[in-house]
Write a protein that holds these residues in place. Structure first.
Motif, PDB file in Angstrom:
ATOM      1  N   VAL A 121       3.766   9.364  -7.535  1.00 59.67           N
ATOM      2  CA  VAL A 121       3.432   7.972  -7.616  1.00 59.67           C
ATOM      3  C   VAL A 121       3.374   7.401  -8.847  1.00 59.67           C
ATOM      4  CG1 VAL A 121       1.375   6.393  -6.945  1.00 59.67           C
ATOM      5  CG2 VAL A 121       2.025   8.595  -5.348  1.00 59.67           C
ATOM      6  N   GLN A 122       2.920   8.111  -9.892  1.00 57.77           N
ATOM      7  CA  GLN A 122       2.881   7.378 -11.169  1.00 57.77           C
ATOM      8  C   GLN A 122       4.381   6.842 -11.764  1.00 57.77           C
ATOM      9  OE1 GLN A 122       4.207   9.248 -14.486  1.00 57.77           O
ATOM     10  NE2 GLN A 122       3.705   7.301 -15.461  1.00 57.77           N
ATOM     11  N   ILE A 123       5.405   7.696 -11.260  1.00 55.63           N
ATOM     12  CA  ILE A 123       6.646   7.322 -11.572  1.00 55.63           C
ATOM     13  C   ILE A 123       6.958   6.101 -10.739  1.00 55.63           C
ATOM     14  CG2 ILE A 123       9.034   8.189 -11.930  1.00 55.63           C
ATOM     15  CD1 ILE A 123       8.014  11.377 -11.805  1.00 55.63           C
ATOM     16  N   LEU A 124       7.092   6.366  -9.411  1.00 56.54           N
ATOM     17  CA  LEU A 124       7.374   5.243  -8.590  1.00 56.54           C
ATOM     18  C   LEU A 124       7.035   5.625  -7.040  1.00 56.54           C
ATOM     19  CD1 LEU A 124       8.430   2.405  -9.075  1.00 56.54           C
ATOM     20  CD2 LEU A 124      10.786   3.102  -8.305  1.00 56.54           C
ATOM     21  N   GLY A 125       6.686   4.748  -6.238  1.00 52.66           N
ATOM     22  CA  GLY A 125       6.308   5.106  -4.996  1.00 52.66           C
ATOM     23  C   GLY A 125       7.370   5.998  -4.096  1.00 52.66           C
ATOM     24  N   LYS A 126       8.483   5.390  -4.473  1.00 46.39           N
ATOM     25  CA  LYS A 126       9.494   6.288  -3.678  1.00 46.39           C
ATOM     26  C   LYS A 126       9.849   7.766  -3.966  1.00 46.39           C
ATOM     27  CE  LYS A 126      12.401   2.503  -1.918  1.00 46.39           C
ATOM     28  NZ  LYS A 126      12.945   1.257  -2.491  1.00 46.39           N
ATOM     29  N   VAL A 139       7.758  10.084  -3.936  1.00 45.03           N
ATOM     30  CA  VAL A 139       6.845  11.108  -3.150  1.00 45.03           C
ATOM     31  C   VAL A 139       8.046  11.562  -1.907  1.00 45.03           C
ATOM     32  CG1 VAL A 139       5.116  11.243  -1.685  1.00 45.03           C
ATOM     33  CG2 VAL A 139       4.852   9.833  -3.649  1.00 45.03           C
ATOM     34  N   HIS A 156       4.780   8.978   5.699  1.00 47.78           N
ATOM     35  CA  HIS A 156       4.513  10.236   5.493  1.00 47.78           C
ATOM     36  C   HIS A 156       3.236  10.800   6.031  1.00 47.78           C
ATOM     37  CE1 HIS A 156       7.399  10.770   2.553  1.00 47.78           C
ATOM     38  NE2 HIS A 156       6.843  10.042   1.443  1.00 47.78           N
ATOM     39  N   ASN A 158      10.161  -2.681  -9.103  1.00 51.58           N
ATOM     40  CA  ASN A 158       9.674  -1.362  -8.644  1.00 51.58           C
ATOM     41  C   ASN A 158      10.551  -1.053  -7.400  1.00 51.58           C
ATOM     42  OD1 ASN A 158       7.741  -0.635 -10.481  1.00 51.58           O
ATOM     43  ND2 ASN A 158       6.215  -1.955  -9.393  1.00 51.58           N
ATOM     44  N   ASP A 159      11.735  -1.690  -7.008  1.00 44.86           N
ATOM     45  CA  ASP A 159      12.368  -1.431  -5.892  1.00 44.86           C
ATOM     46  C   ASP A 159      11.682  -1.339  -4.684  1.00 44.86           C
ATOM     47  OD1 ASP A 159      14.777  -0.847  -4.774  1.00 44.86           O
ATOM     48  OD2 ASP A 159      14.880   1.193  -5.065  1.00 44.86           O
ATOM     49  N   ASN A 172       3.024  -1.624  -4.787  1.00 46.10           N
ATOM     50  CA  ASN A 172       4.406  -1.073  -4.742  1.00 46.10           C
ATOM     51  C   ASN A 172       4.194   0.384  -4.468  1.00 46.10           C
ATOM     52  OD1 ASN A 172       5.951  -3.329  -7.247  1.00 46.10           O
ATOM     53  ND2 ASN A 172       5.344  -3.918  -4.832  1.00 46.10           N
ATOM     54  N   ARG A 173       3.293   1.025  -5.266  1.00 49.52           N
ATOM     55  CA  ARG A 173       3.285   2.660  -4.968  1.00 49.52           C
ATOM     56  C   ARG A 173       2.579   3.068  -3.885  1.00 49.52           C
ATOM     57  NH1 ARG A 173       4.130   1.487 -10.329  1.00 49.52           N
ATOM     58  NH2 ARG A 173       5.112   3.115 -11.569  1.00 49.52           N
ATOM     59  N   TYR A 174       1.308   2.078  -3.404  1.00 49.06           N
ATOM     60  CA  TYR A 174       0.837   2.383  -2.216  1.00 49.06           C
ATOM     61  C   TYR A 174       1.607   2.283  -1.059  1.00 49.06           C
ATOM     62  CZ  TYR A 174      -3.454   1.996   0.788  1.00 49.06           C
ATOM     63  OH  TYR A 174      -4.543   2.097   1.604  1.00 49.06           O
ATOM     64  N   VAL A 175       2.485   1.434  -0.977  1.00 50.22           N
ATOM     65  CA  VAL A 175       3.609   1.003   0.288  1.00 50.22           C
ATOM     66  C   VAL A 175       4.410   2.046   0.188  1.00 50.22           C
ATOM     67  CG1 VAL A 175       5.452  -0.663   0.708  1.00 50.22           C
ATOM     68  CG2 VAL A 175       3.032  -1.439   0.410  1.00 50.22           C
ATOM     69  N   ASP A 176       5.133   2.434  -0.771  1.00 49.41           N
ATOM     70  CA  ASP A 176       6.301   3.316  -0.863  1.00 49.41           C
ATOM     71  C   ASP A 176       5.717   4.554  -0.785  1.00 49.41           C
ATOM     72  OD1 ASP A 176       8.265   1.454  -0.538  1.00 49.41           O
ATOM     73  OD2 ASP A 176       8.868   1.090  -2.515  1.00 49.41           O
ATOM     74  N   GLY A 177       4.722   4.886  -1.585  1.00 51.74           N
ATOM     75  CA  GLY A 177       4.017   6.315  -1.689  1.00 51.74           C
ATOM     76  C   GLY A 177       3.817   6.772  -0.612  1.00 51.74           C
ATOM     77  N   LEU A 178       3.449   6.066   0.353  1.00 50.51           N
ATOM     78  CA  LEU A 178       3.009   6.437   1.901  1.00 50.51           C
ATOM     79  C   LEU A 178       4.327   6.469   2.697  1.00 50.51           C
ATOM     80  CD1 LEU A 178      -0.706   5.022   2.213  1.00 50.51           C
ATOM     81  CD2 LEU A 178       0.028   7.421   2.025  1.00 50.51           C
TER      82      LEU A 178
END
Lengths: 182, 190
Positions: free
Chosen positions: A107-112, A114, B3, B57-58, B146-152
Motif C-alpha cells: 500500500v505504501q508503494i501504491l494501492g494497485k 496489493v 480483495h 496515483n493511477d 487512492n490507496r484505500y480505494v485501490d488497496g482493497l
C-alpha cells in the motif's frame, strides 16, 4: 524551519493541527478511531503498522513517535518494534503480522500493488477481512500523515528522549488534539 | 472483485466507507471541510488538485469521480479538467494554481520532495500560507484515499455516464455519510 508559519518549537503534526484546527480535529479523530477504536488487531500491532509505513516513507517524526508508542504498548515484547524496523521478515512477529506488514508495504508503494496473492497469503495465516481492511486503511492513512508532516517541513525533534515521552503519552492518553498555548 | 467481502454493491470509496462507518465519519467531515471551503482556494481549484493527484496515483475511480465534480464547478469545461490531468503547465489556469499543482505533484511522490523553491514560487504567484497548507493536505488526503480505494480493489464503474451523476450529488449535498447511506443517484433520462 517549516514551510508555513506554524507555532514555533511544536513538533510535527501537532504544529500543523494548531495552524488549521478545523481539519486537525478530524485528523485526530480518524487516528484515534483507527489506532485505538475497535479492531481485531491489537493496539501495539496497529502502532507497529503505522511506524513501519512511516519508516518506508522516510518520515522520521511519524516513524519515531509511533515506534515509541508501540514499544510502550508491547511492554515486555518491545524489542519486536526495532526488529521489524530493522528487518521485518526476520523479526519475531507472528506469521500473520508478517503478511499484514507485507500488505502495508505494498500500500505504501501504491494501492494497485496489493495483489490477490498477498491477500490469499494473509488469509492462509489466519487474517480475516476486517484485519486486512484495517491494515490497508492504517497504511493509507500514514501515507497521508507522512506527506502532511514532511510536505510542510514541520519540526522534527532529533532527541530520542523527546519521542519516548511522546510515545508514552500516545500509549496512555491516545490521540488528543493539542491546545494552543495562551 | 474487491480483495475482501465489503458486504455492499457500492462503487469505489463508497463501498469502503459503508464497510467501516466508524472511520468513514471523520474522513467524510475532513473531505467536506477541505474540499468545500470557500476560503482561499476555490472549490474547483481544490477538486482539480484532488483529480491531478489521483491521476498521478493511477486511481481510476478517484480521478474520474473528482474530475467530474471539478467539471461541474467549471461549468462543464471538461477539456480544462483533461488538460490539468495531463499537462497542467499548458492549461488555462492561474500561475498560482500551476505553482500549487507543482507542490501537489511533489507531495504525491513524497513529502520530502517539496522544496523551499516550490514554496517560494507559489508565494510569488500569490499563494498564502493557508493555500499552501490546504494544497499539501488535499494532496496527502488523496494519497490516502487512492490507496484505500485501490488497496482493497474496490469496484470502479466502467459506465462513464454514472460519474457525473454521483458528482452532481456531491456538488449539491457535499461529502459525508449520506453518500453511502442513501440510494445511489440514477439517471434522470430513464
Amino acid at each position: 524551519m517549516a514551510h508555513i508559519k506554524v507555532p514555533e518549537g511544536v513538533p510535527g503534526i501537532r504544529s500543523l493541527v494548531l495552524f488549521r484546527p478545523e481539519t486537525g480535529k478530524y485528523l485526530y479523530e480518524l487516528v484515534q478511531v483507527l489506532l485505538r477504536g475497535e479492531s481485531p488487531l491489537t493496539q501495539p500491532e496497529r502502532e507497529l503498522i503505522a511506524s513501519y509505513v512511516s519508516y518506508l516513507n522516510h518520515c522520521m517524526f511519524c516513524m519515531s513517535s509511533h515506534a515509541a508508542a508501540a514499544r510502550c504498548l508491547y511492554g515486555d515484547e518491545k524489542n519486536m518494534v526495532d526488529e521489524v524496523l530493522h528487518d521485518m521478515q526476520h523479526s519475531h512477529v507472528s506469521e500473520k503480522m508478517k503478511t499484514l506488514l507485507h500488505i502495508a508495504g505494498k500500500v505504501q508503494i501504491l494501492g494497485k500493488q496489493v495483489s490477490q496473492e498477498d491477500i490469499d497469503e494473509a488469509g492462509k495465516q489466519g487474517a480475516n477481512d476486517r484485519e486486512i481492511h484495517d491494515t490497508v486503511l492504517i497504511a493509507a492513512t500514514f501515507c497521508m500523515f507522512n506527506r502532511y508532516v514532511d510536505g510542510l517541513a514541520s519540526f522534527t525533534p532529533e532527541d530520542a528522549e523527546a519521542y519516548a515521552e511522546m510515545g508514552k503519552r500516545m500509549a496512555e492518553k491516545g490521540y488528543v488534539m493539542p491546545q494552543q498555548a495562551t | 472483485m474487491p480483495h475482501i467481502d465489503l458486504k455492499n454493491d457500492l462503487p469505489g470509496a463508497r463501498s469502503a466507507f459503508a464497510y467501516s462507518p466508524e472511520t468513514a465519519e471523520p474522513i467524510g467531515i475532513l473531505a467536506e471541510i477541505l474540499m468545500r471551503s470557500d476560503e482561499g482556494l476555490t472549490r474547483s481549484e481544490r477538486e482539480l488538485i484532488g483529480t491531478y493527484v489521483s491521476y498521478l496515483n493511477d486511481c481510476f475511480y478517484c480521478h474520474h469521480s473528482h474530475g467530474a465534480i471539478a467539471c461541474i464547478y467549471l461549468n462543464g469545461d471538461r477539456q480544462l479538467v483533461e488538460q490539468v490531468r495531463k499537462n497542467y503547465q499548458h492549461a488555462a489556469i492561474s500561475d498560482k494554481l500551476k505553482a500549487l499543482l507543482q507542490i501537489a505533484g511533489k507531495v504525491q511522490q513524497s513529502g520530502k520532495a517539496v522544496t523551499p523553491d516550490d514554496i517560494e514560487n507559489a508565494r510569488e504567484a500569490g499563494a498564502t500560507d493557508k493555500d499552501i497548507h490546504d494544497t499539501v493536505l488535499i494532496a496527502a488526503m488523496f494519497c490516502m484515499m487512492n490507496r484505500y480505494v485501490d488497496g482493497l480493489a474496490t469496484t470502479a464503474p466502467t459506465d462513464m455516464s454514472s460519474y457525473p451523476l454521483r458528482a452532481k450529488q456531491i456538488v449539491e449535498t457535499g461529502y459525508g455519510s449520506h453518500i453511502y447511506k442513501s440510494a445511489q443517484p440514477a439517471s434522470d433520462q430513464t
